[in-house]
Design an enzyme around this catalytic site. Structure first.
Site, short mmCIF file in Angstrom:
data_model
loop_
_atom_site.label_atom_id
_atom_site.label_comp_id
_atom_site.label_asym_id
_atom_site.label_seq_id
_atom_site.Cartn_x
_atom_site.Cartn_y
_atom_site.Cartn_z
N TRP A 33 0.80 -1.22 0.00
CA TRP A 33 0.00 0.00 0.00
C TRP A 33 0.83 1.27 0.00
CZ3 TRP A 33 1.85 2.38 4.18
CH2 TRP A 33 2.29 1.58 5.25
N ASN A 34 2.14 1.18 0.26
CA ASN A 34 2.91 2.41 0.52
C ASN A 34 3.15 3.27 -0.71
OD1 ASN A 34 4.61 0.36 -0.45
ND2 ASN A 34 6.41 1.21 0.57
N SER A 76 5.93 -7.76 2.77
CA SER A 76 6.80 -8.21 3.86
C SER A 76 7.36 -9.60 3.58
CB SER A 76 6.03 -8.23 5.17
OG SER A 76 5.06 -9.26 5.16
N CYS A 129 10.46 0.91 1.91
CA CYS A 129 11.22 -0.32 2.19
C CYS A 129 12.73 -0.07 2.26
CB CYS A 129 10.91 -1.38 1.14
SG CYS A 129 11.23 -0.85 -0.56
N GLU A 176 9.88 -8.45 -3.90
CA GLU A 176 10.64 -7.42 -3.17
C GLU A 176 10.05 -7.37 -1.78
OE1 GLU A 176 10.09 -4.29 -1.50
OE2 GLU A 176 10.84 -2.78 -2.90
#
Length: 486
Positions: free
Chosen positions: A148-149, A226, A281, A247
């Site tokens: 979502w980032n 994650s 990240c 990723e």
């Protein structure tokens, strides 16, 4: 403003079987209620992608490029609307939404060109009895799970190489930020993209999302998320042999040596850490600082933290927006409080900004005297916290920097000594080493080592995750049997 609420399946915008409220974390107000996909919707999408594969794989590169450029042109035309989708569903500062939108534009353009650079090739036969030709073909149906980032940037990293390679792709955006992805689905419908080539749906629960990976239809499963999510997806995907491109998590170290340009180091550390509320990240989570420059560097970081603008004003130069939800807010606040209780020194921030009564905000925070025993050291914080770890002895520095359970994505070095930077760059177990700067772009490989992932986003390496190689061998003299061992 009316935001898109429908899933995009088999070339059509349609209502899913479920509903999900999307709330702006800056205002805590409802943005939209979107529809979500149930098991039947997922099965429809999988079958549509399977049906589309042979046609899309056989489509000429020139035709694929045409569709990608048509979609890119619509993305350009809808810049303000797409950026507003990100702005509202994430509470992301307006200026920072440009990166999301821009990466979608450049990804579609870059991979439309990059696919033309992929060349088949031959190689010699030792005995001279055969010719050998290696070709590249689309791997198959792809399924992409997005974090979502960066709602549009993450989508861009998947849709570009998949479309270019000839792989139909089912995109599952995060349930926290589906609106901007749904807007891209609406653009695909608008240009009349061939049915099943791109499908975008948020799922009605994690068990429905599991149906995408448990299916034997996908040949490629790709994820931005994650490490724990990556492990789960690989377990549920074990119903068949699949290719993975992931990723995953990281706990990036930054090493600030006594000869570093401290202003440069402070600008980069705080710039990456406070932008997007630290929900990046590659953010430098653990900042190791040489004792001789510790105090001077801390002062510079604190000054930048205290001058950062926090809020959700579209007309203001906002540095830091909210974190994604109340759960994230409580987790990050807990990391700060526990670190202080365990002996860390709070130099700046640490709580909700006093001028903001609503929203999931955390002030840009600076902690000193952080130790290896603290959770804020061990975990990827995904929040606007700079953790300073002083060092006077370099003998353990590499071991400490590499001590990251979530694997190695990015590490930062700040020193004027090239021999020193070469020494550390060779020994740090991270997929990206950034020395006296930071640079990311669509043509630069982005990937981690170990628990931080498999494969790459961006660059031509990402395209290879969606292509398979096929060897074609032809006998020169059909009367001669070459033999299995020749």
């Amino acid at each position: 403003m009316d935001f898109p609420t429908q899933i995009y399946i088999d070339g059509q915008l349609t209502k899913g079987s479920g509903r999900k409220e999307v709330v702006n974390p800056a205002t805590e107000e409802l943005v939209a209620t979107v529809t979500t996909a149930g098991f039947n919707d997922v099965e429809r999408a999988l079958q549509a992608a399977k049906n589309a594969f042979l046609k899309w794989a056989a489509t000429s590169i020139a035709n694929r490029q045409m569709w990608m450029r048509r979609l890119r042109d619509e993305v350009i035309a809808q810049e303000d609307f797409l950026r507003d989708c990100v702005h509202q569903e994430m509470g992301k500062p307006w200026a920072q939404t440009h990166e999301d939108w821009d990466r979608l534009v450049v990804s579609l353009a870059f991979y439309a060109e990059e696919i033309a650079r992929v060349h088949d090739y031959g190689f010699p036969d030792r005995a001279g009895t055969h010719t050998h030709h290696m070709t590249h073909e689309p791997a198959g149906v792809a399924v992409a799970f997005l974090a979502w980032n960066f709602p549009l940037l993450n989508l861009a990293f998947k849709i570009g190489p998949a479309m270019a390679a000839g792989c139909p792709i089912i995109i599952r955006p995060s349930e926290a930020t589906p609106i901007s992805a749904y807007a891209v689905g609406a653009l695909c419908a608008k240009i009349g993209l061939p049915d099943g080539v791109v499908q975008i749906l948020c799922t009605d629960g994690y068990d429905v999302a599991d149906a995408l990976t448990a299916s034997t239809i996908p040949q490629v499963v790709t994820l931005i998320g994650s490490t724990k999510t990556g492990q789960h997806i690989m377990r549920t995907g074990a119903t068949s042999i699949k290719r993975y491109s992931m990723e995953l998590g990281g706990n990036a170290p930054a090493l600030v040596f006594d000869d570093a340009d401290l202003d440069l180091a402070a600008d980069i550390v705080t710039g990456v850490k406070f932008s997007n509320a630290g929900q990046i990240c590659v953010s430098p989570n653990r900042v190791f600082v040489a004792e001789p420059v510790r105090e001077a560097f801390a002062e510079k970081v604190v000054a930048r933290a205290e001058s950062a603008q926090v809020g959700f004003d579209k007309t203001a130069d906002i540095t830091t927006g909210p974190v994604i939800d109340d759960r994230a807010h409580r987790r990050i606040k807990g990391l700060i409080d526990f670190a202080i209780a365990d002996g860390a020194t709070l130099l700046a921030g640490g709580d909700r900004p006093s001028h903001l009564k609503k929203g999931h905000y955390i002030e840009p925070t600076v902690l000193d005297n952080v130790t290896e025993a603290m959770d804020v050291y061990r975990q990827e914080t995904f929040g606007p916290i700079v953790s300073l770890i002083p060092f006077s002895d370099e003998s353990r520095l590499i071991d400490m920097a590499n001590d990251c359970e979530e694997g190695g994505l990015t590490a930062y070095l700040f020193t004027q000594d090239q021999a020193r930077s070469d020494h550390y760059a060779a020994r740090l177990r991270y997929g990206e080493i950034q020395i006296n700067g930071v640079k990311y772009d669509i043509d630069l490989p982005h990937g981690g080592i170990g628990q931080s992932g498999i494969g790459h986003d961006c660059s031509g390496l990402a395209l290879q995750d969606y292509l398979v190689k096929k060897r074609i061998t032809r006998a020169l003299d059909t009367s001669v049997f070459g033999g299995l061992n020749q």
